[in-house]
Design a protein around this motif. Structure first.
Motif, PDB file in Angstrom:
ATOM      1  N   VAL A 395      52.847 -34.784  12.699  1.00 46.43           N
ATOM      2  CA  VAL A 395      51.844 -34.332  12.520  1.00 46.43           C
ATOM      3  C   VAL A 395      51.321 -35.305  14.145  1.00 46.43           C
ATOM      4  CG1 VAL A 395      49.373 -34.168  11.988  1.00 46.43           C
ATOM      5  CG2 VAL A 395      50.985 -33.379  10.752  1.00 46.43           C
ATOM      6  N   LEU A 396      51.167 -36.848  13.696  1.00 46.52           N
ATOM      7  CA  LEU A 396      50.048 -37.614  14.708  1.00 46.52           C
ATOM      8  C   LEU A 396      50.564 -37.798  16.305  1.00 46.52           C
ATOM      9  CD1 LEU A 396      48.713 -40.276  12.252  1.00 46.52           C
ATOM     10  CD2 LEU A 396      47.457 -38.451  13.121  1.00 46.52           C
ATOM     11  N   GLY A 397      52.586 -37.549  15.880  1.00 47.59           N
ATOM     12  CA  GLY A 397      53.003 -37.765  17.082  1.00 47.59           C
ATOM     13  C   GLY A 397      53.050 -36.188  17.174  1.00 47.59           C
ATOM     14  N   LYS A 411      42.597 -28.743  15.838  1.00 47.24           N
ATOM     15  CA  LYS A 411      40.766 -29.092  15.336  1.00 47.24           C
ATOM     16  C   LYS A 411      39.758 -28.548  15.154  1.00 47.24           C
ATOM     17  CE  LYS A 411      41.103 -34.121  18.088  1.00 47.24           C
ATOM     18  NZ  LYS A 411      41.803 -34.611  19.219  1.00 47.24           N
ATOM     19  N   ARG A 412      39.178 -27.607  15.615  1.00 47.95           N
ATOM     20  CA  ARG A 412      38.505 -26.227  15.466  1.00 47.95           C
ATOM     21  C   ARG A 412      38.835 -25.530  14.160  1.00 47.95           C
ATOM     22  NH1 ARG A 412      39.203 -25.249  20.782  1.00 47.95           N
ATOM     23  NH2 ARG A 412      40.261 -22.835  20.491  1.00 47.95           N
ATOM     24  N   TYR A 413      40.152 -24.939  14.281  1.00 47.27           N
ATOM     25  CA  TYR A 413      40.826 -23.961  13.725  1.00 47.27           C
ATOM     26  C   TYR A 413      40.849 -25.115  12.102  1.00 47.27           C
ATOM     27  CZ  TYR A 413      43.670 -19.947  10.766  1.00 47.27           C
ATOM     28  OH  TYR A 413      43.740 -19.646  10.106  1.00 47.27           O
ATOM     29  N   LEU A 414      41.140 -26.095  12.033  1.00 40.73           N
ATOM     30  CA  LEU A 414      41.592 -26.441  10.800  1.00 40.73           C
ATOM     31  C   LEU A 414      40.089 -27.372  10.342  1.00 40.73           C
ATOM     32  CD1 LEU A 414      45.230 -27.386  10.778  1.00 40.73           C
ATOM     33  CD2 LEU A 414      44.348 -25.833   9.508  1.00 40.73           C
ATOM     34  N   ARG A 415      39.705 -27.740  10.932  1.00 43.77           N
ATOM     35  CA  ARG A 415      38.064 -28.877  10.836  1.00 43.77           C
ATOM     36  C   ARG A 415      38.769 -30.402  10.538  1.00 43.77           C
ATOM     37  NH1 ARG A 415      38.588 -25.500   7.833  1.00 43.77           N
ATOM     38  NH2 ARG A 415      38.144 -26.498   6.358  1.00 43.77           N
ATOM     39  N   LEU A 416      39.205 -30.241  11.784  1.00 45.25           N
ATOM     40  CA  LEU A 416      39.809 -31.740  12.026  1.00 45.25           C
ATOM     41  C   LEU A 416      39.131 -33.352  12.307  1.00 45.25           C
ATOM     42  CD1 LEU A 416      43.555 -31.369  13.197  1.00 45.25           C
ATOM     43  CD2 LEU A 416      42.762 -31.305  10.615  1.00 45.25           C
ATOM     44  N   THR A 417      39.333 -34.128  11.747  1.00 48.72           N
ATOM     45  CA  THR A 417      38.013 -35.000  12.482  1.00 48.72           C
ATOM     46  C   THR A 417      38.869 -36.373  12.115  1.00 48.72           C
ATOM     47  OG1 THR A 417      37.439 -35.558   9.889  1.00 48.72           O
ATOM     48  CG2 THR A 417      36.260 -33.802  11.657  1.00 48.72           C
ATOM     49  N   GLU A 418      37.918 -37.337  12.719  1.00 52.36           N
ATOM     50  CA  GLU A 418      39.592 -38.615  12.774  1.00 52.36           C
ATOM     51  C   GLU A 418      38.731 -39.119  11.493  1.00 52.36           C
ATOM     52  OE1 GLU A 418      38.600 -41.425  16.040  1.00 52.36           O
ATOM     53  OE2 GLU A 418      38.651 -39.477  17.841  1.00 52.36           O
ATOM     54  N   GLU A 419      37.466 -38.917  10.969  1.00 52.22           N
ATOM     55  CA  GLU A 419      36.982 -39.676   9.303  1.00 52.22           C
ATOM     56  C   GLU A 419      37.908 -39.744   8.951  1.00 52.22           C
ATOM     57  OE1 GLU A 419      33.047 -39.902   6.910  1.00 52.22           O
ATOM     58  OE2 GLU A 419      33.474 -38.623   8.153  1.00 52.22           O
ATOM     59  N   GLU A 420      38.071 -38.165   8.491  1.00 56.99           N
ATOM     60  CA  GLU A 420      39.180 -37.705   6.824  1.00 56.99           C
ATOM     61  C   GLU A 420      41.026 -38.098   7.520  1.00 56.99           C
ATOM     62  OE1 GLU A 420      41.201 -33.429   5.449  1.00 56.99           O
ATOM     63  OE2 GLU A 420      40.244 -33.747   7.323  1.00 56.99           O
ATOM     64  N   GLY A 421      41.654 -38.358   9.324  1.00 52.58           N
ATOM     65  CA  GLY A 421      42.401 -38.373   9.912  1.00 52.58           C
ATOM     66  C   GLY A 421      42.926 -37.286   9.663  1.00 52.58           C
ATOM     67  N   PHE A 422      43.895 -36.999  11.300  1.00 54.35           N
ATOM     68  CA  PHE A 422      43.962 -35.787  11.152  1.00 54.35           C
ATOM     69  C   PHE A 422      44.799 -35.469  10.340  1.00 54.35           C
ATOM     70  CE2 PHE A 422      42.293 -37.196  16.094  1.00 54.35           C
ATOM     71  CZ  PHE A 422      41.065 -36.098  15.591  1.00 54.35           C
ATOM     72  N   HIS A 423      45.258 -36.206  10.271  1.00 54.30           N
ATOM     73  CA  HIS A 423      47.302 -35.627   9.225  1.00 54.30           C
ATOM     74  C   HIS A 423      46.937 -35.243   7.963  1.00 54.30           C
ATOM     75  CE1 HIS A 423      46.201 -40.160   8.104  1.00 54.30           C
ATOM     76  NE2 HIS A 423      46.989 -40.258   7.755  1.00 54.30           N
ATOM     77  N   TRP A 424      46.119 -35.864   7.552  1.00 50.21           N
ATOM     78  CA  TRP A 424      44.862 -35.323   6.202  1.00 50.21           C
ATOM     79  C   TRP A 424      44.820 -34.304   6.597  1.00 50.21           C
ATOM     80  CZ3 TRP A 424      46.726 -36.571   2.226  1.00 50.21           C
ATOM     81  CH2 TRP A 424      47.011 -38.554   1.204  1.00 50.21           C
ATOM     82  N   GLY A 425      43.811 -33.828   7.887  1.00 48.40           N
ATOM     83  CA  GLY A 425      43.653 -31.954   7.783  1.00 48.40           C
ATOM     84  C   GLY A 425      44.844 -31.051   7.524  1.00 48.40           C
ATOM     85  N   MET A 426      45.348 -32.108   8.707  1.00 51.12           N
ATOM     86  CA  MET A 426      46.717 -30.629   8.593  1.00 51.12           C
ATOM     87  C   MET A 426      47.231 -30.593   7.158  1.00 51.12           C
ATOM     88  SD  MET A 426      48.256 -29.377  11.173  1.00 51.12           S
ATOM     89  CE  MET A 426      48.502 -30.086  12.869  1.00 51.12           C
ATOM     90  N   MET A 427      47.190 -31.660   6.680  1.00 50.86           N
ATOM     91  CA  MET A 427      47.745 -31.351   5.111  1.00 50.86           C
ATOM     92  C   MET A 427      47.154 -30.331   4.370  1.00 50.86           C
ATOM     93  SD  MET A 427      50.101 -34.922   4.475  1.00 50.86           S
ATOM     94  CE  MET A 427      48.976 -35.790   4.445  1.00 50.86           C
ATOM     95  N   ARG A 428      45.710 -30.834   4.487  1.00 50.54           N
ATOM     96  CA  ARG A 428      45.074 -29.892   4.370  1.00 50.54           C
ATOM     97  C   ARG A 428      44.868 -28.064   4.247  1.00 50.54           C
ATOM     98  NH1 ARG A 428      40.997 -28.890   6.474  1.00 50.54           N
ATOM     99  NH2 ARG A 428      40.641 -30.870   7.988  1.00 50.54           N
TER     100      ARG A 428
END
Length: 493
Positions: A395-397, A411-428
């Motif tokens: 995911v990070l790659g 980022k918009r669709y999954l509400r990805l944030t650096e605070e959560e971690g982009f990889h955790w947001g994608m897994m969510r």
């Protein structure tokens, strides 16, 4: 029931001996899955890797990878002593497999253990050889002949051996009897150790998802022993080979080089060759992921000796009839259909008629130029959702290398944030989807970048090497994965 699991190949497990094995780290990984509330451990094919190190190009569709035989287990059984293997140089990077070192150093250690093993002559070994003789005899002879000829492909062997003339085979069996026994012993160890790992997982409520490649390697015991099943010319060389046409991911397509099946011959003998593969896979795994499932509907045929896959044509496969007859012969099996790539209406209909769940990959969803079928709001429940597969970047790659507009869309669709971690947001995003099952890659759980990517299709020399560092799984990581799993209703019951 909503479930989830983790994709992590055996070779990627931590080990002091250069590659993951069926030893302690496999059991510790199962404990991690159990503590994190997971239901599945998905692995890649277990076959013996050949040139290029790909588990999808094996010397046998039945035989297991000797590298996965755990040396500490052999030592515990009195077949090895610490000085035989523990101080050897198995590689300098604990996060990467050095296959050249594996090839040079693993086999002398295994041969030493095999000599001690054969001196004991255990009855279980004879029973194994008798039970698996249908494939084991040809495989062990194939490997012994290949070793004797410096690893040369069977297509380069002497004509009597290439064509399996009875007198030549009998002479080879006598001449190479010790080497043949060695390869049988290694397979005995492989299957014995794997079945213990699987039993441990099943006892903890973890089911194994195994991978069955649709094709076999040209240089394999399978093609050598049964050439009538494949599209070969009079010189026993492939007429056409397998691959995929050019697409948005590869302008030259993918040239895999595997020989194609003679589906007409296979149909005449009731698909016995195929059903033997599936029967064995269903013993080794709880769920079978059939790679390149669309090839049963139609397959891409590329003339031999072309440099890439731009020139080829689609040919008709056996279609849904194959799976109807498989159910009649073997009963119902738990199967995942790898239905990625170029999908026609007939392919989609075959997947639907099969009743098997297909795959959804989140990394394919966020093409800002056009609507994607991989966006989660298109999913029905009967599917398996992945953040990525072994052929994808982490995911990070992906976020580093994908087009900027695609990343912004994600980022918009999954509400990805650096605070959560982009990889955790994608897994969510995978876990919260309506798909019955979600599978996360271990690299994404660890938050690794593209250097941990397992495979880049159509490239050689840099793939299948990633290994997890010892100690990478912490109590905090396990607890976080369990929390996400529970939040989205996928906790193992």
């Amino acid at each position: 029931m909503r479930t989830s699991g983790v994709l992590m190949h055996i070779s990627s497990l931590p080990s002091p001996y250069g590659i993951g094995t069926f030893g302690r780290s496999a059991y510790e990984f199962i404990d991690f899955l159990f503590d994190a509330g997971q239901s599945f451990w998905q692995i890649l094919p277990l076959g013996q890797t050949s040139y290029g190190d790909s588990p999808y190009q094996s010397f046998s569709t039945y035989a297991g990878n000797p590298y996965f035989v755990d040396l500490d287990t052999l030592a515990w059984q009195g077949l090895l002593f610490p000085e035989d293997f523990r101080d050897a140089e198995w590689g300098t990077d604990p996060e990467e497999v050095d296959y050249e070192k594996m090839y040079r150093m693993r086999y002398p250690v295994l041969r030493l253990a095999a000599r001690r093993f054969l001196d004991r002559g255990p009855a279980e070994f004879s029973e194994f050889c008798a039970a698996e003789s249908r494939w084991l005899e040809d495989y062990a002879l194939f490997m012994a002949l290949k070793d004797q000829r410096g690893g040369a492909a069977w297509q380069e062997w002497e004509e009597p051996l290439r064509r399996r003339e009875s007198a030549a085979l009998e002479h080879a069996r006598c001449e190479l009897a010790d080497d043949i026994r060695f390869w049988k012993v290694v397979q005995f160890w492989f299957f014995t150790q794997w079945r213990e790992v699987k039993r441990y997982a099943n006892d903890k409520g973890i089911r194994i998802i195994g991978d069955l490649p649709i094709y076999v390697a040209a240089d394999s015991a399978d093609v050598w022993a049964d050439p009538a099943q494949f599209q070969l010319d009079e010189d026993l060389r492939p007429v056409n080979v397998a691959g995929c046409p050019p697409d948005g991911f590869s302008r030259l397509g993918q040239l895999w080089g595997n020989p194609l099946f003679r589906w007409d011959n296979m149909r005449e003998d009731g698909y016995g060759w195929w059903f033997g593969r599936i029967a064995q896979a269903s013993e080794l795994f709880d769920v079978i992921r059939i790679d390149h499932f669309r090839g049963f509907d139609s397959y891409y045929s590329i003339p031999r000796d072309l440099p890439d896959a731009r020139v080829g044509r689609w040919e008709q496969g056996p279609g849904i009839e194959f799976f109807h007859r498989m159910r009649e012969a073997l009963g119902e099996k738990d199967i995942i259909a790898e239905d990625l790539g170029f999908l026609t209406d007939s392919v989609l209909q075959m997947v639907q008629d099969s009743g098997y769940p297909g795959m959804k990959v989140l990394q394919f969803a966020f093409d800002a130029r056009e609507e994607s079928d991989y966006l989660p709001y298109h999913y029905g429940p009967h599917c398996v959702v992945y953040t990525g597969t072994h052929d994808n970047d982490t995911v990070l790659g992906w976020m580093e290398h994908a087009p900027a507009e695609d990343v912004e869309f994600a980022k918009r669709y999954l509400r990805l944030t650096e605070e959560e971690g982009f990889h955790w947001g994608m897994m969510r995003g995978a876990l919260e989807s309506v798909g019955d099952t979600a599978i996360l890659t271990m690299q994404d759980i660890l938050g690794l970048d593209g250097r941990a990517r397992m495979n880049t299709p159509s490239t050689l020399g840099c793939n299948w090497k990633w290994r997890m560092k010892a100690g990478a799984v912490t109590k905090e990581l396990t607890a976080r994965l369990r929390e996400y799993t529970q939040t989205y209703g996928r906790l193992r019951e």
